[in-house]
Scaffold this motif. Structure first.
Motif, mmCIF file in Angstrom:
data_model
loop_
_atom_site.group_PDB
_atom_site.id
_atom_site.type_symbol
_atom_site.label_atom_id
_atom_site.label_comp_id
_atom_site.label_asym_id
_atom_site.label_seq_id
_atom_site.Cartn_x
_atom_site.Cartn_y
_atom_site.Cartn_z
ATOM 1 N N THR A 213 81.443 22.700 171.592
ATOM 2 C CA THR A 213 80.127 22.889 170.970
ATOM 3 C C THR A 213 79.848 24.377 170.743
ATOM 4 O O THR A 213 79.325 24.775 169.691
ATOM 5 C CB THR A 213 79.025 22.269 171.849
ATOM 6 N N ILE B 174 81.721 25.643 167.706
ATOM 7 C CA ILE B 174 81.075 25.252 166.442
ATOM 8 C C ILE B 174 79.829 26.097 166.180
ATOM 9 O O ILE B 174 79.523 26.449 165.040
ATOM 10 C CB ILE B 174 80.739 23.743 166.479
ATOM 11 N N ARG C 285 85.488 20.790 165.430
ATOM 12 C CA ARG C 285 84.514 19.737 165.101
ATOM 13 C C ARG C 285 85.160 18.351 165.165
ATOM 14 O O ARG C 285 84.567 17.389 165.663
ATOM 15 C CB ARG C 285 83.921 19.989 163.715
ATOM 16 N N ARG D 260 85.692 17.480 168.832
ATOM 17 C CA ARG D 260 84.426 17.103 169.476
ATOM 18 C C ARG D 260 84.018 15.697 169.043
ATOM 19 O O ARG D 260 83.538 14.893 169.859
ATOM 20 C CB ARG D 260 83.331 18.111 169.134
ATOM 21 N N GLY D 261 84.183 15.410 167.757
ATOM 22 C CA GLY D 261 83.860 14.064 167.269
ATOM 23 C C GLY D 261 84.677 13.011 167.986
ATOM 24 O O GLY D 261 84.184 11.939 168.334
ATOM 25 N N GLU E 204 76.433 10.890 166.950
ATOM 26 C CA GLU E 204 76.870 12.279 166.972
ATOM 27 C C GLU E 204 78.316 12.401 166.489
ATOM 28 O O GLU E 204 78.673 13.332 165.749
ATOM 29 C CB GLU E 204 76.746 12.856 168.387
ATOM 30 N N ASP F 5 78.499 12.058 162.726
ATOM 31 C CA ASP F 5 78.020 13.278 162.075
ATOM 32 C C ASP F 5 79.137 14.321 161.988
ATOM 33 O O ASP F 5 79.317 14.971 160.952
ATOM 34 C CB ASP F 5 76.829 13.847 162.859
ATOM 35 N N ASP F 6 79.899 14.483 163.074
ATOM 36 C CA ASP F 6 81.015 15.432 163.045
ATOM 37 C C ASP F 6 82.084 15.004 162.042
ATOM 38 O O ASP F 6 82.581 15.825 161.261
ATOM 39 C CB ASP F 6 81.645 15.551 164.442
ATOM 40 N N LYS G 26 81.252 15.564 158.342
ATOM 41 C CA LYS G 26 81.241 16.960 157.888
ATOM 42 C C LYS G 26 82.635 17.511 157.610
ATOM 43 O O LYS G 26 82.758 18.538 156.946
ATOM 44 C CB LYS G 26 80.531 17.833 158.920
#
Length: 453
Positions: free
Chosen positions: A95, A98, A108, A111-112, A123, A126-127, A130
């Motif tokens: 995090t 990013i 990213r 993390r996703g 969440e 969303d990653d 993108k």
């Protein structure tokens, strides 16, 4: 014992498709880093490659302390945490990466991936949204997995279809697409997709097992629909009951089967059964237009006009352009108005779907019972005369197919008010006009002669 090969294997599972991308993003990223921090990063990288995770982690701790705004230091420390199986510790570092460098794709995506494993689906999505590349099959598959867990199977199907084209011989994508369509109740598309899987690998165990199940279900449904088209409603009901037994675990097939059984009962003029099954469907799907229409038709047969009107109105709210709903509603409203006047079915005491033979039988019984010659008292005779006229009128209308159809559509063919253009009723007669009339002649080969004392 931790070895370089075990670390490489572990990292490979953590970063299934990111390793090359990460190295490219590292390249030249460390320009401007002070000498001490650069030393810690380089040493930590070597220790990590050698499988010395604890020593590598110490070096990256020192690099973060030396430059809290260095996103590479956070990313490499997260890499070690992941190699050690400490995903919770890695997440804050990813995090931070990013936050410091929003276009760091590798961070990213990773993390996703972690958020998805932790069940934080919104969440994670969303990653993925993108950074996902339209030409990357594995990224599409990863996002599809997220969509599945979020309960959005159609979005997952879209990504998996793209993945099936981007990667050669992608049997797994075709299998997943087929199972998703199956869960949605679309057995035809499910069958089509699983066949694509078997074209690529005819020995694919899961695809072959799934193919047999879908094919069996598809055959039952096709057979049931053909029976409905032929008007063989009882046989069609039996087929749809077999569908529910064949696939009891997917609720969509149970609901659709009951919807069609409801339709069969309604068309077969079995209103009690139709109302029961249609109501089961509507308890689950209150806005199911097909079930509402079929239950409304059953209510009409049962002379439950208010309930029929309510169902038609609810169906019309969801499909205002359906001509069948509009005509059904108008008919129900006419029949309700008609029921408040003279109802020939009630006069003879028969159901609206009674056969002609039942109508004649009921008429003969009542005509014998209410013939005015049976009554001596003047008041009783007058009452009997009126009753007898109504009975004769009911027989006249309900035994004539054309007149009966008019009445069933809500128009009384013997009521001057309901006849267009006015005119008197052909049945507005006095008792005297019926003198000498043989009410027990049905036009058939039988003739009856009665003598009344």
């Amino acid at each position: 014992m931790v070895t370089p090969s075990s670390v490489t294997s572990r990292l490979g599972s953590v970063f299934p498709f990111l390793l090359v991308l990460v190295d490219l993003q590292y390249e030249g990223a460390e320009c401007g880093v002070n000498a001490d921090v650069e030393k810690h990063l380089e040493l930590g990288k070597k220790l990590l490659a050698a499988g010395q995770l604890a020593d590598a982690l110490s070096q990256f701790h020192a690099a973060v302390d030396g430059d809290p705004d260095n996103y590479v230091a956070y990313y490499r420390r997260a890499t070690v945490f992941l190699a050690m199986g400490k995903s919770k510790a890695a997440l804050p570092d990813l995090t931070k990466v990013i936050e410091l460098k929003m276009d760091f794709t590798a961070a990213r995506l990773q993390r996703g991936h972690l958020l998805l494993k932790q069940g934080k689906l919104d969440e994670a999505e969303d990653d993925f949204k993108k950074v996902v590349c339209v030409w990357d099959a594995e990224l599409r598959e990863l996002r599809a997995e997220c969509f599945i867990k979020e309960g959005e199977p159609r979005k997952a199907i879209s990504d998996l279809k793209a993945a099936s084209k981007l990667k050669n011989d992608n049997t797994e994508a075709f299998y997943k697409i087929s199972t998703l369509y199956y869960q949605l109740g679309d057995h035809e598309l499910s069958l089509s997709e699983v066949r694509e899987c078997l074209k690529l690998d005819q020995d694919h165990k899961r695809c072959f097992a799934h193919y047999k199940q879908v094919k069996k279900l598809n055959k039952l449904i096709e057979s049931a629909e053909e029976l409905i088209r032929d008007g063989r409603y009882t046989d069609a009901i039996s087929k749809y009951e077999s569908v529910m037994k064949t696939e009891p675990s997917v609720s969509e097939y149970t609901i659709r089967s009951k919807e069609r059984i409801c339709h069969c009962f309604s068309k077969d003029e079995k209103p009690v059964e139709a109302i029961r099954v249609c109501s089961e469907v509507l308890n689950t799907e209150p806005d199911n237009v097909n079930a509402l229409k079929d239950r409304a038709e059953a209510y009409l047969i049962e002379e439950m006009y208010d309930e029929a009107i309510q169902d038609y109105e609810t169906a019309q709210e969801h499909n205002e352009n359906d001509q069948q709903i509009r005509e059904g509603l108008e008919k129900a409203q006419r029949l309700l108005k008609q029921s408040q006047k003279r109802d020939y079915y009630k006069i003879l005491g028969v159901k609206r779907n009674a056969k002609k033979q039942e109508i004649i039988k009921a008429y003969r019984k009542l005509a014998l019972q209410w013939h005015p010659d049976n009554f001596q008292n003047e008041e009783e005779k007058k009452k009997a005369e009126k009753k007898f006229i109504d009975i004769a009128a009911a027989k006249e209308v309900l035994s004539d197919p054309e007149m009966r159809k008019k009445f069933d559509d809500g128009e009384d063919p013997l009521d001057a008010e309901s006849q267009q253009g006015g005119g008197g009723s052909p049945f507005h007669r006095s008792w005297n006009s019926w003198q000498g009339f043989n009410p027990f002649s049905s036009g058939g080969p039988f003739r009856f002669k009665f003598h009344f004392n």
